[in-house]
Design a protein around this motif. Sequence first.
Motif, PDB file in Angstrom:
ATOM      1  N   GLY A 314      39.148  71.519  60.582  1.00  0.00           N
ATOM      2  CA  GLY A 314      37.840  70.951  60.325  1.00  0.00           C
ATOM      3  C   GLY A 314      37.964  69.553  59.720  1.00  0.00           C
ATOM      4  O   GLY A 314      39.018  69.182  59.209  1.00  0.00           O
ATOM      5  N   PRO A 315      36.889  68.781  59.768  1.00  0.00           N
ATOM      6  CA  PRO A 315      36.925  67.454  59.148  1.00  0.00           C
ATOM      7  C   PRO A 315      36.975  67.568  57.627  1.00  0.00           C
ATOM      8  O   PRO A 315      36.499  68.541  57.045  1.00  0.00           O
ATOM      9  CB  PRO A 315      35.617  66.819  59.612  1.00  0.00           C
ATOM     10  CG  PRO A 315      34.703  67.976  59.889  1.00  0.00           C
ATOM     11  CD  PRO A 315      35.585  69.086  60.389  1.00  0.00           C
ATOM     12  N   ALA A 316      37.554  66.578  57.003  1.00  0.00           N
ATOM     13  CA  ALA A 316      37.631  66.562  55.544  1.00  0.00           C
ATOM     14  C   ALA A 316      36.244  66.310  54.956  1.00  0.00           C
ATOM     15  O   ALA A 316      35.486  65.467  55.449  1.00  0.00           O
ATOM     16  CB  ALA A 316      38.601  65.485  55.089  1.00  0.00           C
ATOM     17  N   SER A 317      35.906  67.056  53.923  1.00  0.00           N
ATOM     18  CA  SER A 317      34.645  66.830  53.223  1.00  0.00           C
ATOM     19  C   SER A 317      34.831  65.707  52.203  1.00  0.00           C
ATOM     20  O   SER A 317      35.946  65.461  51.736  1.00  0.00           O
ATOM     21  CB  SER A 317      34.188  68.105  52.509  1.00  0.00           C
ATOM     22  OG  SER A 317      33.861  69.110  53.443  1.00  0.00           O
ATOM     23  N   PRO A 318      33.757  65.014  51.847  1.00  0.00           N
ATOM     24  CA  PRO A 318      33.894  63.900  50.906  1.00  0.00           C
ATOM     25  C   PRO A 318      34.330  64.384  49.528  1.00  0.00           C
ATOM     26  O   PRO A 318      34.120  65.547  49.160  1.00  0.00           O
ATOM     27  CB  PRO A 318      32.485  63.296  50.877  1.00  0.00           C
ATOM     28  CG  PRO A 318      31.575  64.424  51.291  1.00  0.00           C
ATOM     29  CD  PRO A 318      32.365  65.222  52.278  1.00  0.00           C
TER      30      PRO A 318
END
Length: 329
Positions: A314-318
């Motif tokens: 998954g994409p990295a969360s901020p």
Amino acid sequence: MTAQPPDVETVTALVADAAAAPSLHNAQPWAFRYLRDTGVLRLYADPARALPRTDPGHRGLHMGCGAALLNLRVSAAAAGLAPLVRLLPESAYPELLAEVHLCGGGPPDGALARLGPAIRRRHSSRLPFRDEAVPSAVRERLSEAAGAEGAQLLFPGAWHVRSILDLVRDAEAREAVDPEVRRETTRWTRTGPSDTTKAADGISGEAFGPRQRGTSTPVRDFAAGRPMPGRGRAPFEKSPNVALLGTARDGPVDWLCAGQALERVLLRATTDGLVASVTSQPLEWPELRWAVRDPVSAMAHVQMVIRLGYGPEGPASPRRPVTDLLDVL
């Protein structure tokens, strides 16, 4: 005891790794204070980042902070440190969750140090996984990771997984008619991509993943009925690999231990080439939580539902900058 406390630069790096931990709605409900003269790093709960409707008892807050504490321990071990940890050291100050004495003696924990590279690679993935079973040897390592932190990890059978999916759907239906829950979810999730919102917390639109075609996996849909142009639907795995993380007791110390166990499991999974997502939806409703546990197991209190498998990361969360998290005295 070591002679010299770690310098501020070292502690800043430790806190940056700690802050890579998962938390409910990515609220990042932690704060740190470093007492440089004594080498003690304190972990505090940040009540301004609590979710009073979704998490009224602060169970999820404690678990998120516990996950951050595990990352801190891993990072410290990788840096050659052997910290000593005290949970809830002052009963008069419940927001002080842990004291980490970074000048502890003895060799660093090699098992933890080896998990260090996984800290920045671990991301929640709400994307479809392949319909592929997790080998028994990998499951055993994940269970051992949970056990090392005083928790238990179980892989329920197919009939119980179907029951858990039903409970997730029940929880989603309850959320849909609860305006306070919807407002809280909207506050911490954003339907736009992170490069347009510039937020340092919460969950951005690209991390939601596609809508499920049918409902076959325990993945929370953070859109909560909000329109998201361009977000499609996709089939997810028909036989998801689901694990239950639990503890024998159910108080603040147990939640901190469960958070550490959760992150240790996730880092171990990342090291073994797995991806994962977690959900606490049915655990957020007392009348549903009891039904999540496996009635034939000895697990008394389920603390998290984990979906594991093989597929895209998954994409990295901020993440918030360390300057917002760390106070040095």
